[in-house]
Design a protein around this motif. Structure first.
Motif, PDB file in Angstrom:
ATOM      1  N   GLY A 170      -7.159   1.379   1.190  1.00 52.67           N
ATOM      2  CA  GLY A 170      -6.619   3.193   1.623  1.00 52.67           C
ATOM      3  C   GLY A 170      -6.757   3.687  -0.610  1.00 52.67           C
ATOM      4  O   GLY A 170      -7.759   2.665  -1.206  1.00 52.67           O
ATOM      5  N   ASP A 171      -5.741   4.615  -0.412  1.00 47.54           N
ATOM      6  CA  ASP A 171      -5.624   5.368  -1.470  1.00 47.54           C
ATOM      7  C   ASP A 171      -4.566   5.549  -2.341  1.00 47.54           C
ATOM      8  O   ASP A 171      -4.337   6.329  -1.579  1.00 47.54           O
ATOM      9  CB  ASP A 171      -6.814   6.682  -1.148  1.00 47.54           C
ATOM     10  N   ALA A 172      -4.121   4.697  -3.286  1.00 51.33           N
ATOM     11  CA  ALA A 172      -2.937   4.589  -3.452  1.00 51.33           C
ATOM     12  C   ALA A 172      -2.141   6.048  -4.056  1.00 51.33           C
ATOM     13  O   ALA A 172      -0.827   6.523  -4.487  1.00 51.33           O
ATOM     14  CB  ALA A 172      -2.450   3.597  -4.527  1.00 51.33           C
ATOM     15  N   LYS A 173      -3.773   6.491  -5.303  1.00 53.46           N
ATOM     16  CA  LYS A 173      -3.270   7.622  -5.933  1.00 53.46           C
ATOM     17  C   LYS A 173      -2.927   8.359  -5.138  1.00 53.46           C
ATOM     18  O   LYS A 173      -1.931   9.478  -5.250  1.00 53.46           O
ATOM     19  CB  LYS A 173      -4.102   7.427  -7.277  1.00 53.46           C
TER      20      LYS A 173
ATOM     21  N   ASN B 205       8.868   5.439   5.212  1.00 52.95           N
ATOM     22  CA  ASN B 205       7.505   3.775   5.334  1.00 52.95           C
ATOM     23  C   ASN B 205       7.493   3.884   3.935  1.00 52.95           C
ATOM     24  O   ASN B 205       7.090   5.079   3.391  1.00 52.95           O
ATOM     25  CB  ASN B 205       7.253   3.965   6.732  1.00 52.95           C
ATOM     26  N   LEU B 206       6.961   3.330   3.533  1.00 57.53           N
ATOM     27  CA  LEU B 206       6.711   2.754   2.487  1.00 57.53           C
ATOM     28  C   LEU B 206       4.758   2.427   2.449  1.00 57.53           C
ATOM     29  O   LEU B 206       4.263   2.295   3.168  1.00 57.53           O
ATOM     30  CB  LEU B 206       6.974   0.687   1.563  1.00 57.53           C
ATOM     31  N   THR B 207       4.581   3.994   2.299  1.00 54.03           N
ATOM     32  CA  THR B 207       3.558   4.460   2.207  1.00 54.03           C
ATOM     33  C   THR B 207       1.901   3.569   1.149  1.00 54.03           C
ATOM     34  O   THR B 207       0.702   3.606   1.456  1.00 54.03           O
ATOM     35  CB  THR B 207       3.385   5.671   2.484  1.00 54.03           C
ATOM     36  N   ALA B 208       2.654   3.587  -0.234  1.00 50.17           N
ATOM     37  CA  ALA B 208       1.542   3.312  -0.854  1.00 50.17           C
ATOM     38  C   ALA B 208       2.717   3.039  -2.136  1.00 50.17           C
ATOM     39  O   ALA B 208       3.566   2.411  -2.478  1.00 50.17           O
ATOM     40  CB  ALA B 208       1.393   4.658  -1.819  1.00 50.17           C
ATOM     41  N   LEU B 209       1.681   1.878  -2.886  1.00 51.78           N
ATOM     42  CA  LEU B 209       2.362   1.040  -4.268  1.00 51.78           C
ATOM     43  C   LEU B 209       1.473   0.850  -4.823  1.00 51.78           C
ATOM     44  O   LEU B 209       0.122   0.691  -5.302  1.00 51.78           O
ATOM     45  CB  LEU B 209       2.826  -0.414  -3.528  1.00 51.78           C
ATOM     46  N   HIS B 210       1.535   1.075  -6.177  1.00 49.17           N
ATOM     47  CA  HIS B 210       0.709   0.883  -7.635  1.00 49.17           C
ATOM     48  C   HIS B 210       1.275   0.335  -8.544  1.00 49.17           C
ATOM     49  O   HIS B 210       1.783   0.702  -8.778  1.00 49.17           O
ATOM     50  CB  HIS B 210       0.464   2.681  -8.326  1.00 49.17           C
ATOM     51  N   MET B 211       0.482  -0.633  -8.838  1.00 49.16           N
ATOM     52  CA  MET B 211       1.437  -1.379  -9.768  1.00 49.16           C
ATOM     53  C   MET B 211       0.333  -1.186 -11.314  1.00 49.16           C
ATOM     54  O   MET B 211      -1.020  -1.786 -11.075  1.00 49.16           O
ATOM     55  CB  MET B 211       1.613  -2.895  -9.630  1.00 49.16           C
ATOM     56  N   ARG B 212       0.818  -1.074 -12.123  1.00 52.93           N
ATOM     57  CA  ARG B 212      -0.184  -1.344 -13.525  1.00 52.93           C
ATOM     58  C   ARG B 212       0.127  -2.179 -14.644  1.00 52.93           C
ATOM     59  O   ARG B 212       0.965  -1.787 -14.983  1.00 52.93           O
ATOM     60  CB  ARG B 212      -0.719   0.516 -13.886  1.00 52.93           C
ATOM     61  N   ILE B 213      -0.475  -3.264 -14.882  1.00 50.62           N
ATOM     62  CA  ILE B 213       0.456  -4.342 -15.703  1.00 50.62           C
ATOM     63  C   ILE B 213      -0.721  -4.398 -17.064  1.00 50.62           C
ATOM     64  O   ILE B 213      -2.077  -3.856 -17.057  1.00 50.62           O
ATOM     65  CB  ILE B 213      -0.345  -6.050 -14.893  1.00 50.62           C
TER      66      ILE B 213
ATOM     67  N   PRO C  36      -0.111   0.346   3.141  1.00 47.32           N
ATOM     68  CA  PRO C  36      -1.426   0.997   3.592  1.00 47.32           C
ATOM     69  C   PRO C  36      -2.083   1.505   2.275  1.00 47.32           C
ATOM     70  O   PRO C  36      -3.965   1.709   2.466  1.00 47.32           O
ATOM     71  CB  PRO C  36      -0.854   2.245   4.388  1.00 47.32           C
ATOM     72  N   ASN C  37      -1.658   1.825   1.720  1.00 52.66           N
ATOM     73  CA  ASN C  37      -2.130   1.983   0.362  1.00 52.66           C
ATOM     74  C   ASN C  37      -2.042   1.597  -0.936  1.00 52.66           C
ATOM     75  O   ASN C  37      -0.595   0.934  -0.846  1.00 52.66           O
ATOM     76  CB  ASN C  37      -2.120   3.734   0.252  1.00 52.66           C
ATOM     77  N   LEU C  38      -2.582   0.474  -1.637  1.00 55.35           N
ATOM     78  CA  LEU C  38      -2.119   0.027  -2.590  1.00 55.35           C
ATOM     79  C   LEU C  38      -2.901  -0.007  -3.923  1.00 55.35           C
ATOM     80  O   LEU C  38      -4.125  -0.386  -3.647  1.00 55.35           O
ATOM     81  CB  LEU C  38      -2.528  -1.418  -2.243  1.00 55.35           C
ATOM     82  N   LEU C  39      -2.724  -0.361  -4.923  1.00 49.68           N
ATOM     83  CA  LEU C  39      -3.460  -0.430  -5.849  1.00 49.68           C
ATOM     84  C   LEU C  39      -2.602  -1.068  -6.835  1.00 49.68           C
ATOM     85  O   LEU C  39      -1.537  -0.355  -7.451  1.00 49.68           O
ATOM     86  CB  LEU C  39      -4.337   0.795  -6.521  1.00 49.68           C
ATOM     87  N   ILE C  40      -3.130  -2.521  -7.607  1.00 50.61           N
ATOM     88  CA  ILE C  40      -3.265  -3.484  -8.225  1.00 50.61           C
ATOM     89  C   ILE C  40      -3.428  -3.491  -9.462  1.00 50.61           C
ATOM     90  O   ILE C  40      -5.462  -4.121  -9.716  1.00 50.61           O
ATOM     91  CB  ILE C  40      -2.538  -4.449  -7.403  1.00 50.61           C
TER      92      ILE C  40
END
Ligand code: FES
Ligand code: FES
Lengths: 149, 727
Positions: free
Chosen positions: B320-323, B455-463, B502-506
């Motif tokens: 998806g498009d987390a941002k 509902n959780l629609t997006a998750l962004h994890m930046r390590i 649905p929208n995830l960015l790690i």
């Protein structure tokens, strides 16, 4: 030179009086069952008995041990076989890497001599050895098993 | 009597043993079994194949290529071989083949490396085949002797029987004949449902010597005329040895030699280690510490924090498009976590014993990677493989540290200065604490977004932070990026994220301070599980939902992850009220091919004292070889993980690690040990690891329970920095 009595045997060792007992036992007497873990009396890997009391041998000098009965893990078993703590350790399959276990067993053997049926709290108070492998559940089980043996 | 055979210390007997192996052993990896010429073990007993030696008295010697460091895989691997061999378990003993023998025999024993919880799972197939092939050859030998069809013969408990004639014999009696046979081309393994030994919690094979003090570890090696060495490497990694004043220790008792190594370290060699250490402590040394001496925990922290916000990042998992989804979210939650350096602090400090002459170099040591240690000996000695050998000993702990060979290399370099004299190098605990291969340091910024219905629609994890592969296995980097940093967060493979968002960015912004990182039990799941599982708890709270229900809704596409989570939830009684003053927390993860979960029960006194009463843990490693050992590995991993959470954390000042011993880097004691209840739910069809995965769930489960108890989030490890300790 120092005269030490280890496991009932007398040793004349070429060692300075301020040498930690641990190293005199390991290197001069050649009994390597007693382990080096920290050298600052924190971990208990070097535990031996001095006149029946558990001590951390890295923290006392040879001169402090002269004239006393030193017992190491090698001297814990008798002619009749393993000490009941060693036996309980075998039966409960306690050791993982095993490196801490000489000290652990010596600490427990001294505890049981003074307190034959320790409670869990007694165990918590008396047994403060580090085990990086994390065998504590089996150690506790085996202490109770040895106490009831 | 089951007893692991430790390598002989008598050099002559080793040489004889090696010679007995002889030449002509053209056994390729593709046919890892015995050949027509009998290969004999050092005591003259025949090898049925490389894995199995049978003595005339029916003792079965099983060869173990992987290292035993407490994790129990020596026993597990023997179970795998013995299951197929159909031998009498009470007659089984084990021995290590040496790395030199493995090279001479074209890696007939395969990989020796023991890390990544791979000891059993990546050799189970060929060691079982080794056992099965040996059984077939033993039965064939008996059938040949009796002149009956092999199909009419059976084997069980080391006894071969021919029912029609009533004949029986034992493995020990036919081993010589079996060893001469051509290995079978087709080896069929048992169906797992027919296993009788695999899956049984039999006792370990290496315990007897560990309760009497007789077990010989590397630090206990004693050779004739041996000297001892203590070493100091530059306290600042990357710095150099400038000078030392040898005259100041001249005449100190027992001192034989002072040796500079590689321009970074200095060692004192003496008659005893205590003399060597005493003299080394008295030796004035000047270091050229270099630029790295300016680095501190604060400067590292600042650099990593920048990586959370800017600079290039490597995307490890995206859909998806987390941002965009976060930009349009109705509600957003954001948090920053961090995880520090950790020292392995194996109970036995690093050590190795080496003896060098112009045409032979041998080393005795505990190592997690016999072949890497062997390569280090070749490199440091400058001698070819046929003139080198490594004798592996049982390890006083490994946890990833003994996969490195720095201490082996040092021992050889020192021994080279004293040709013909064996030298035992032992690191002081202080050297060991300050020259580790530390758990890497990272920070992580997490942002979650919800729609109007929570509902959780997006998750962004930046390590942001350190890569182990960059330092230790650069060949494993992908275009300069480290995929291993996403352990437990990947979209596929053996360490996947259990949630569908649905929208995830790690992503990972790599920042590599000068402190050497290493593989530390659990590796990257330690921090990733805290980051993800504590943040999941934060998201559940923000959505006003139960942490278990919130997770479940996101896990429907990951039934194996969900099954272990459900198992701990049920056992701990999630949903029913805990005892008065007791609070619960959950965590789950997938790592090393295994699915694991944990549920903790704790109470908190004054917000600063935590009593961990109980942790329920579940694991689905596919197959369980020895449940008693799996249970111990789970509990042991919790001790290691919780010690790190509460007491650990290595800090940097003036470019060097500040913690020097167990007084400043403490470890849990028996009083702090929670009750651990293990649930094993092996679902079959795959082989996952055991030693490491569960370590990841202990810390987040406890931290989530701390929130339940106090309403406060802890996002920084170790707890001692926040004056929180064990009750
Ligand atoms: S070595 Fe003596 S207490 Fe650690
Ligand atoms: S058994 Fe390994 S440290 Fe205790």
């Amino acid at each position: 030179m120092a005269n030490l009595t280890i496991n009932g045997k007398s040793y004349t060792l070429d060692v300075e009086p301020d040498t930690p007992l641990l190293w005199a036992i390991r290197e001069n007497a050649g009994l390597t069952g007693t382990k080096y873990g920290c050298g600052i009396a924190q971990c208990g890997a070097c535990t031996v008995h001095l006149d029946g009391t558990a001590v951390r041998s890295c923290g006392i000098t040879v001169s402090e041990a002269v004239g006393k009965q030193i017992t190491t893990i090698e001297g814990l078993a008798s002619d009749n076989g393993l000490h009941k703590v060693q036996q309980a350790w075998l039966e409960n399959d306690v050791p993982q890497c095993g490196y801490c276990q000489s000290g652990m067993i010596m600490a427990v053997a001294a505890l049981l001599k003074d307190n034959p049926k320790p409670s869990d709290q007694d165990i918590n108070d008396a047994i403060t050895n580090i085990c990086r492998c994390g065998t504590f559940a089996q150690v506790r089980e085996a202490i109770h098993a040895a106490a009831n043996a | 009597m089951n007893q692991h055979v430790t390598p002989r210390l008598n050099r002559r007997s080793f040489v004889v043993g090696a010679a007995a192996l002889g030449g002509g052993l053209a056994l390729g990896l593709d046919i890892p079994f015995g050949g027509p010429q009998i290969v004999r073990a050092a005591d003259g007993s025949p090898e049925v194949n490389a894995w199995v030696v049978i003595r005339p008295d029916d003792t079965v010697v099983i060869r173990i290529a992987r290292s035993e460091m407490g994790q129990g895989s020596l026993t597990g691997l023997a179970q795998l071989v013995a299951e197929e061999l159909a031998c009498d378990w009470s007659k089984v003993t084990t021995e290590y083949p040496t790395p030199g023998q493995n090279v001479a025999r074209k890696r007939v024993w395969g990989d020796f490396s023991t890390g990544g919880s791979r000891g059993i799972r990546s050799s189970q197939d060929y060691v079982r085949k080794g056992g099965a092939a040996a059984r077939m050859m033993l039965i064939q030998a008996a059938a040949d002797e009796w002149k009956v069809p092999v199909a009419e013969c059976t084997a069980a408990n080391s006894v071969i029987s021919h029912k029609a004639s009533g004949k029986t014999t034992t493995y020990g009696k036919v081993a010589e004949a079996a060893a001469k046979l051509t290995p079978p081309a087709d080896v069929k393994l048992k169906d797992p449902k027919d296993w009788t030994l695999i899956g049984k919690g039999v006792k370990r094979l290496d315990t007897a010597d560990k309760v009497t003090g007789a077990m010989m570890y590397g630090a206990d090696v004693t050779l004739p005329n041996m000297l001892n060495a203590a070493i100091k490497d530059c306290p600042v990694t990357g710095g150099k040895l400038k000078s030392y004043d040898e005259a100041k220790i001249a005449g100190m008792k027992g001192v034989k030699k002072v040796v500079a190594i590689d321009g970074t370290a200095v060692a004192v060699v003496a008659d005893t280690w205590w003399h060597a250490k005493t003299a080394l402590d008295a030796l004035p040394i000047v270091w050229d510490e270099g630029e790295n001496a300016k680095v501190s925990s604060a400067s590292i922290g600042k650099w990593l924090a920048e990586g959370l916000e800017s600079g290039p990042a490597y995307v490890g998992n995206e859909n998806g498009d987390a941002k965009a989804a976060l930009a349009s979210a109705v509600k957003k939650v954001e948090a920053v976590y961090n995880y520090p350096y950790q020292n392995h602090a194996t109970m036995e400090p690093m050590n190795a014993t080496a003896v060098y002459t112009a045409d032979r170099c041998e080393v005795w040591c505990g190592t997690q990677n016999g072949e890497a240690a062997f390569a280090a000996v070749l490199e440091a000695s400058g001698l070819p493989a046929e003139k080198c050998e490594v004798h592996k000993l049982i390890l006083g702990g490994g946890f990833g540290r003994r996969g490195q060979t720095d201490y082996v290399r040092q021992a050889v370099k020192i021994a080279k200065e004293l040709p013909g004299t064996p030298v035992k190098l032992i690191w002081s605990r202080e050297e060991d604490m300050t020259h580790g291969r530390y758990h890497p340091i990272t920070q992580c910024k997490l942002t979650g977004g919800f729609d109007a219905d929570n509902n959780l629609t997006a998750l962004h994890m930046r390590i942001s932070g350190q890569s182990i592969l960059f330092s230790l296995r650069p060949e494993a980097l992908v275009n300069g990026k480290d995929p291993a940093t996403f352990q437990g967060l990947a979209s596929s493979g053996e360490a996947t994220i259990g949630y569908s968002v649905p929208n995830l960015l790690i992503e990972h912004s790599m920042r590599n301070p000068h402190i050497n990182p290493g593989f530390w039990r659990g590796v990257n799941v330690n921090q990733n599980a805290i980051y993800l599982e504590c943040f999941m708890d934060e998201l559940a709270a923000a959505a006003g939902q139960d942490p278990l229900e919130f997770r479940r809704k996101l896990m429907s596409k990951n039934p194996k992850h969900l099954a272990v989570l459900n198992a701990v939830a049920e056992k701990i009684g999630w949903g029913s009220a805990p005892p008065e003053g007791v609070y619960r927390g959950l965590a789950q993860l997938h790592g090393y091919g295994s699915y694991v979960a944990g549920a903790a029960e704790i109470s908190v006194i004054d917000g600063t004292k935590i009593k961990v009463h109980r942790i329920v843990a579940s694991t689905d490693p596919g197959y369980v070889v020895n449940p008693a050992q799996v249970e111990r590995q789970i509990a042991g991993s919790f001790v290691y993980g919780l010690s790190a959470l509460f007491y650990g954390g290595c800090t940097v000042r003036d470019g060097r690690i500040e913690q020097t011993n167990f007084d400043s880097y403490n470890s849990m004691r028996i009083a702090e040990m929670p009750k651990v209840e293990a649930i094993m739910v092996p679902s079959g069809g795959f082989w996952g690891g055991v030693g490491e995965p569960t370590i990841g769930v202990a810390a987040p489960a406890v931290l989530n329970a701390y929130f339940a108890a106090t309403g406060k989030r802890i996002r920084s490890v170790p707890l001692r920095d926040q004056n929180i300790t064990f009750a």
